[in-house]
Design a protein around this motif. Structure first.
Motif: not given
Length: 390
Positions: A73-98
């Motif tokens: 459950i810990y490595y599955q948890f870490f993988v989910i947090v990693f991908f969610q952070s990347i997804f939100n980082a991309i969205l956050g960059a677009l939100m800042f620019k737009i």
């Protein structure tokens, strides 16, 4: 069809290949039932009198054990947090620019033309004031609204539904990690549109991307406007709190699970909707709910601190606790809901719903009603994603 004549189902493209690989490797174990064995996996065992557990006069004993954590459950948890952070980082960059950057440019132009600065802007480094309530200062363009509600909002709402089903996630704790994105990011989108994003996050693309990609609330220095850096004392304090919550959750589950989380017997099934008013207010029913409320509070605290530690380590910034012992330290209902229970969502609803509604309607009542409606929609959405189909 394979060379040996057998027929099989093969992925059609690279996306399906990646999903198939993740389903059978990282997320191969569904972690629905506890498969650990007292015989094979116990760190140590000890005998406990049955009378202590059941309150009966039985002199027999039962074997209890301390089991090691299931690291899947810990490595599955870490993988989910990693991908969610990347997804939100991309969205956050677009939100800042737009959204954010054009707002800041318009405010700069207006200041250069003699516009007065908001009196509360200096206080807004905490992200908790009505800074920028002048509609001309923070108005968003049609492009910003179109991007926010036509692209960003659908993405954060639909992404967990797609991911949970595509990866066949069944553990509700892991599903909850996916749900951090729509719960937190949807409110950050609306707060940005209305100009209520914390001032430190608006100062640079780096700050906003860090803020938007962090699934927990970041702490900012009110003087410099930069994220507070993690200190050794802060880190060890968080580890101590996580250990405390781990012990509390383990003890409560060990105590309630043998009774299917219904320690006191009632006349209705625990999942029945046919309770009479008298049964709902019976002391047995109320105490059963109290025990589960303690469990939910401890689980939410443990979960949030576990997620925040990922950001404390990899981002090097401080995050604030979102559950502040509401079950034992609250002095009033408003103290419970407003300052101790899930502070992250409270702040999100305040900046993303209450303040924008009050700003545009000048009505405190409408702002309160809108906040409760949005909160209800979020909770129904969470229930749908967590439990629909399984």
């Amino acid at each position: 069809q394979a060379h040996d004549g057998s027929i099989g189902c093969y992925p059609k493209n690279s996306q399906e290949m990646i999903l198939e690989l993740l389903r059978h490797t990282v997320f191969g174990r569904k972690l629905v039932n506890d498969s650990r064995s007292i015989v094979d996996n116990a760190l140590f065992t000890f005998e406990v009198p049955l009378a202590l557990l059941t309150g009966s006069d039985n002199n027999a004993t039962t074997i209890c054990a301390l089991l090691p954590p299931d690291f899947a459950i810990y490595y599955q948890f870490f993988v989910i947090v990693f991908f969610q952070s990347i997804f939100n980082a991309i969205l956050g960059a677009l939100m800042f620019k737009i959204v954010i950057e054009p707002q800041q440019q318009r405010k700069t132009i207006q200041r250069n033309n003699g516009s007065s600065r908001s009196k509360t802007d200096k206080q807004d480094f905490a992200g908790d004031t009505l800074a920028g309530t002048d509609k001309k200062d923070v108005s968003s363009s049609g492009t910003a609204f179109l991007f926010a509600f036509g692209i960003a909002m659908p993405c954060v709402v639909l992404e967990p539904i797609y991911a949970v089903r595509a990866l066949e996630i069944r553990n509700v704790g892991l599903i909850m990690v996916f749900l951090c994105t729509p719960i937190v990011s949807s409110l950050r989108i609306t707060e940005a549109l209305s100009g209520f994003a914390p001032v430190p996050t608006r100062t640079s693309l780096r700050n906003y991307v860090a803020y938007f990609s962090c699934l927990l609330g970041m702490e900012f220095d009110p003087l410099t406007g930069n994220p507070k850096r993690v200190s050794r004392e802060f880190f060890w304090k968080r580890l101590t709190t996580l250990g405390r919550d781990f012990v509390i959750v383990s003890l409560i589950i060990s105590f309630l699970k043998p009774y299917e989380y219904e320690f006191f017997e009632t006349h209705r099934a625990v999942d029945s909707m046919d309770h009479t008013l008298r049964e709902m207010f019976s002391w047995q029913h109320l105490l059963n709910n109290l025990f589960v409320a303690f469990l939910i509070s401890a689980c939410l605290s443990q979960f949030s601190i576990g997620v925040s530690l990922v950001y404390n380590i990899f981002y090097g910034v401080q995050t604030y606790e979102i559950v502040l012992n509401p079950m034992l330290k609250s002095k009033s209902p408003s103290d419970f809901w407003g300052r101790r229970w899930n502070v992250l969502v409270h702040n999100g609803l305040k900046n993303g719903v209450y303040k924008p509604t009050r700003k545009h309607t000048s009505s405190k009542l409408l702002a309160v009603v809108a906040t409760f409606v949005v909160s209800g929609i979020i909770h129904e959405y969470v229930n749908y994603v967590m439990f629909h189909g399984h």
